[in-house]
Design a protein around this motif. Structure first.
Motif, short mmCIF file in Angstrom:
data_model
loop_
_atom_site.label_atom_id
_atom_site.label_comp_id
_atom_site.label_asym_id
_atom_site.label_seq_id
_atom_site.Cartn_x
_atom_site.Cartn_y
_atom_site.Cartn_z
N ARG A 1 43.87 33.84 49.40
CA ARG A 1 44.47 34.76 48.43
C ARG A 1 44.94 34.00 47.20
N LEU A 2 44.82 34.64 46.02
CA LEU A 2 45.28 34.09 44.74
C LEU A 2 46.28 35.05 44.13
N ARG A 3 47.39 34.50 43.62
CA ARG A 3 48.43 35.31 42.99
C ARG A 3 48.67 34.80 41.58
N LEU A 4 48.82 35.75 40.63
CA LEU A 4 49.07 35.42 39.22
C LEU A 4 50.44 35.93 38.82
N GLU A 5 51.14 35.14 38.01
CA GLU A 5 52.46 35.52 37.52
C GLU A 5 52.59 35.12 36.05
N GLY A 6 53.44 35.89 35.34
CA GLY A 6 53.75 35.52 33.96
C GLY A 6 52.79 36.05 32.93
N LEU A 7 52.03 37.10 33.22
CA LEU A 7 51.17 37.73 32.23
C LEU A 7 51.90 38.93 31.65
N ALA A 8 51.94 39.03 30.34
CA ALA A 8 52.69 40.09 29.67
C ALA A 8 52.06 41.45 29.95
N ALA A 9 52.86 42.35 30.52
CA ALA A 9 52.39 43.69 30.82
C ALA A 9 52.52 44.57 29.58
N PRO A 10 51.71 45.65 29.48
CA PRO A 10 50.74 46.11 30.47
C PRO A 10 49.37 45.47 30.26
N TRP A 11 48.62 45.34 31.34
CA TRP A 11 47.25 44.83 31.25
C TRP A 11 46.45 45.33 32.45
N LEU A 12 45.14 45.41 32.24
CA LEU A 12 44.19 45.84 33.27
C LEU A 12 42.87 45.15 32.98
N LYS A 13 42.38 44.38 33.95
CA LYS A 13 41.20 43.55 33.71
C LYS A 13 40.28 43.51 34.93
N ARG A 14 38.97 43.44 34.63
CA ARG A 14 37.99 43.10 35.65
C ARG A 14 37.89 41.58 35.74
N VAL A 15 37.75 41.04 36.98
CA VAL A 15 37.75 39.59 37.17
C VAL A 15 36.60 39.20 38.10
N ARG A 16 36.26 37.91 38.01
CA ARG A 16 35.30 37.26 38.91
C ARG A 16 35.93 35.94 39.36
N LEU A 17 35.85 35.63 40.66
CA LEU A 17 36.50 34.45 41.21
C LEU A 17 35.49 33.59 41.95
N GLU A 18 35.55 32.27 41.69
CA GLU A 18 34.70 31.29 42.35
C GLU A 18 35.57 30.18 42.93
N GLY A 19 35.05 29.50 43.95
CA GLY A 19 35.76 28.40 44.59
C GLY A 19 34.85 27.20 44.78
N SER A 20 35.46 26.01 44.80
CA SER A 20 34.69 24.77 44.97
C SER A 20 35.57 23.73 45.64
N ALA A 21 34.91 22.84 46.38
CA ALA A 21 35.62 21.73 47.01
C ALA A 21 35.46 20.44 46.22
N ASP A 22 34.42 20.36 45.36
CA ASP A 22 34.17 19.12 44.61
C ASP A 22 33.99 19.36 43.11
N ARG A 23 34.12 20.59 42.62
CA ARG A 23 33.99 20.97 41.22
C ARG A 23 32.54 20.91 40.72
N ARG A 24 31.61 20.64 41.58
CA ARG A 24 30.20 20.65 41.19
C ARG A 24 29.43 21.80 41.83
N HIS A 25 29.78 22.14 43.05
CA HIS A 25 29.13 23.24 43.76
C HIS A 25 30.13 24.39 43.90
N TRP A 26 29.80 25.52 43.27
CA TRP A 26 30.72 26.66 43.25
C TRP A 26 30.18 27.79 44.13
N VAL A 27 31.10 28.47 44.80
CA VAL A 27 30.79 29.61 45.67
C VAL A 27 31.51 30.84 45.12
N VAL A 28 30.78 31.94 45.01
CA VAL A 28 31.39 33.18 44.53
C VAL A 28 32.26 33.76 45.65
N LEU A 29 33.54 33.85 45.40
CA LEU A 29 34.47 34.42 46.37
C LEU A 29 34.66 35.91 46.15
#
Length: 705
Positions: free
Chosen positions: A113-141
């Protein structure tokens, strides 16, 4: 020789016992390991529906291809405080359509899980999240999701859940095509989890049907795959657009020997649309249901009926299954047994070492021929087994779900004492439900004289069930002559003697204000034979009596006018009147008039291949008392097919002997009163003195001389 016979007998008994134990399983499915070694298998909704979930899955058994039992452990994850880990935030290069940032944790961690804090409200956004163990190979989460913080709409979602995995870097991209740049969050944190911690919340699609409902509400009947499922919430998904409606969930439960709706939970459904993105909270928390049917009710207000597309059940946190595979071959899972106890394996000694193991992910395979789906869970759901007894009877008539002495027919009844009878539709035996219509509600005396009988006129025990949804009857108003500046309408009810209900008026007009009166048309008086014989009198019809009055108005030309509700008491008449004070305006058109009556059903066990009739119309008959009410939870949890009532047949009731006695007594009383009156008159006349003479005695003597 005797030893051989004894040994053969023991072997035969063992084989018979093994076969009997195997036949006790109602479900059988494949388990496909993710390779060799330790395995992790998630508990799914089909397993909960077919096994004894209330008993902690004690009847679950895993066997290999040779029929040998494979040890396993149920890993129950205890709730622990979440461990949130922060990291360094670095902005990523922005494009014309996207922006974002990377989160560096410093070391690989198992995250979910990822949590974000400190963004000025109001806002509504579509997002895409990826993860990597070595910063070279990314996996779409997360391919696409929506995060938002809208204080005015009371909608907030700043956490993004994904499948657990070991990562050191996360990369998030905002979709900026329909909104302004959001910037970097003040803080971003991830939730670290252990390898042995639980799976994501279990969800399952539920089938539902739309019910006929009163104006301003949407009603849905939700079918659960089994009874007593550990469900903690329902999640809805409907038509697009803004949404703000109150919704609640009901379930029938036993109350005072009958079934009545009980509130399981309620919530306000919210959704706010901004461009091509939407922020929504369509979750209804509920307490765990005990039966297999739920009623979902949505207050639509002045909006169109809710277009419900999908409905999901969210289960409470469930354990996962740990086992070891020596060859990676498929196993067989058997469950749905009535008498098995929880197994005990030596594998229990390895429970404390699971955090240090690398676990492969096993998955469920195709069901075998032993698996008998009920079709109540998505498209291929798992069964009717909230209890093992119900699981064994999936796909078969539910007659054997109750003890024979409880569902056996009772003493016979004389049919001539009932004024009305109805035939039930033919069909196989089993647990059935009979909805009662307006004719039964009007002619039965408080529903206490309802009786179900078989072909031999023997009583069949039943449970009376109150439903939350009403019986909706459409009435057609007939325009009548009215005083100036008024409109009058006649409403003909289907029967006299209907129970208390609600009358709903609606119109297509948008801007208006009227005073509306509801009146009951008093029945025309009928003179008795004695009155007609002696006085030839005729009783005049009485004026309609006022039931209720209300103001009806609508001031928004863009919205539909709200419906007008009248609480209607029990009516002895079959005719109502509506009077509208129009003033100097054009007559207000009535679009529809609906009568809402309380809905009731009878649940009973129908014998196979027999005719069943419903009898009612005896005011002297008390309410029945059946032993079936002691098994109300079992009757409620079993699936019940609805039967339709045939046409109503009325028969003339024979005159009771008491009526003749009353007539003779009345005649004797009248004769006695007449004789007494004559005797009194005779005595009064006899006791009266002679009238005085006009002439004195001296005058009479002189006249004689």
């Amino acid at each position: 020789m005797m030893r051989r016979l004894a040994l053969a007998s023991c072997i035969l008994l063992h084989l018979v016992a093994s076969a009997a134990a195997e036949d006790g399983f109602a479900r059988e499915r494949e388990v496909l390991p993710g390779g060799r070694g330790p395995q992790r298998l998630a508990v799914d909704a089909e397993l909960l529906a077919g096994a004894r979930a209330a008993g902690g899955l004690a009847d679950l058994r895993l066997v290999d291809r040779q029929g040998r039992e494979v040890p396993y452990l149920l890993i129950f994850v205890r709730p622990t405080p979440a461990q949130w880990v922060g990291g360094r935030i670095r902005a990523t290069p922005a494009t014309k359509t996207s922006s974002g940032f990377e989160l560096e944790l410093g070391r690989p961690l198992r995250l979910d899980r990822l949590r974000l804090e400190g963004l000025a409200a109001p806002w509504l956004k579509r997002v895409r999240l990826e993860g990597s163990a070595d910063r070279r190979h990314w996996v779409v989460l997360v391919e696409s999701a929506t995060l938002f913080d809208l204080p005015d709409e009371r909608l907030r979602r700043r956490e993004l859940a994904f499948a657990a995995g070991a990562f050191q870097y996360l990369r998030l991209a905002w979709d900026d095509r329909s909104s302004a740049l959001l910037g970097l969050p003040r803080r971003a944190a991830v939730r670290a989890v252990r390898a042995a911690e639980g799976s994501p919340p279990l969800r399952a699609s539920l089938p539902f049907t739309r019910l006929r409902a009163e104006p301003g509400r949407s009603r849905f009947r939700v079918r659960l795959p089994a009874a007593r499922l550990p469900i903690e919430a329902l999640e809805l998904e409907g038509a697009k657009g803004d949404l703000l409606r109150l919704a609640w969930v009901l379930e029938s439960r036993i109350r005072g020997g009958a079934l009545a709706p009980v509130l399981l939970g309620r919530a306000v459904l919210r959704r706010a649309v901004r461009g091509d993105s939407a922020a929504a909270d369509l979750r209804i928390p509920i307490s765990a249901p005990s039966g297999r049917e739920l009623d979902l009710v949505v207050d639509d207000g002045n909006n169109p009926p809710l277009a419900l597309a999908t409905l999901q059940a969210v289960f409470t946190p469930q354990p996962w299954i740990y086992f070891e595979s020596t060859d990676g071959a498929a196993l067989t899972a058997r469950y749905g047994h009535a008498r098995l106890k929880a197994p005990r394996y030596d594998l229990e000694a390895a429970r404390g070492t699971l955090d240090r193991l690398s676990l492969a992910s096993a998955r469920w395979g195709a069901p075998s021929a032993r698996f008998r789906p009920s079709g109540d869970l998505g498209r291929s759901s798992g069964g009717s087994g909230g209890s093992a007894r119900l699981a064994r009877s999936a796909g078969a008539p539910a007659t054997e779900d109750a003890p024979r002495d409880v569902r056996a027919a009772g003493p016979p009844l004389p049919l001539q004492r009932f004024r009305y009878r109805r035939e039930l539709a033919a069909g196989p035996g089993g647990l059935r439900a009979v909805p009662l219509d307006a004719a039964v509600l009007a002619h039965a005396h408080g529903l206490r004289d309802l009786r179900l009988v078989d072909a031999e006129q023997r009583q069949l025990p039943y449970l009376l069930e109150a439903r939350d949804e009403p019986i909706v009857i459409t009435l057609h108003p007939e325009r009548l002559s009215a005083p100036p500046r008024h409109s009058a309408y006649r409403l003909r009810l289907p029967f006299a003697g209907l129970p208390a209900g609600r009358l709903v008026l609606s119109t297509q007009a948008r801007v208006f204000r009227r005073q509306v009166q509801l009146l009951v048309a008093a029945p025309t008086g009928v003179a008795s034979k004695t009155t007609r014989r002696f006085s030839h009198a005729r009783l005049r019809p009485r004026e309609p009596a006022l039931i209720a009055a209300s103001d009806w108005s609508s001031v928004d030309p863009e919205e539909r006018a709200p419906a007008l509700y009248f609480e209607l008491p029990r009516q002895g008449s079959s005719e109502l009147r509506i009077m509208l004070a129009e003033g100097d305006n054009t007559p207000l058109p009535l679009a529809a008039v609906r009568l809402l009556l309380p809905a009731r059903r009878l649940r009973f066990y129908r014998p196979a291949r027999t005719r069943v009739r419903l009898l009612y119309g005896d005011p002297a008959l008390p309410a029945p008392q059946y032993d079936l009410s002691l098994l109300a939870p079992l009757v409620l949890n079993a699936p019940a097919e609805e039967l339709a009532l045939g046409p109503e047949h009325a028969q003339a009731l024979p005159a009771a002997p008491a009526d003749h006695a009353q007539r003779y007594l009345l005649a004797l009383l009248i004769v006695t009163v007449l004789i007494l009156l004559a005797l009194i008159v005779h005595l009064v006349r006899k006791s009266e003195p002679d009238p005085p003479d006009a002439d004195p005695p001296e005058a009479r003597e002189g006249a004689a001389r």
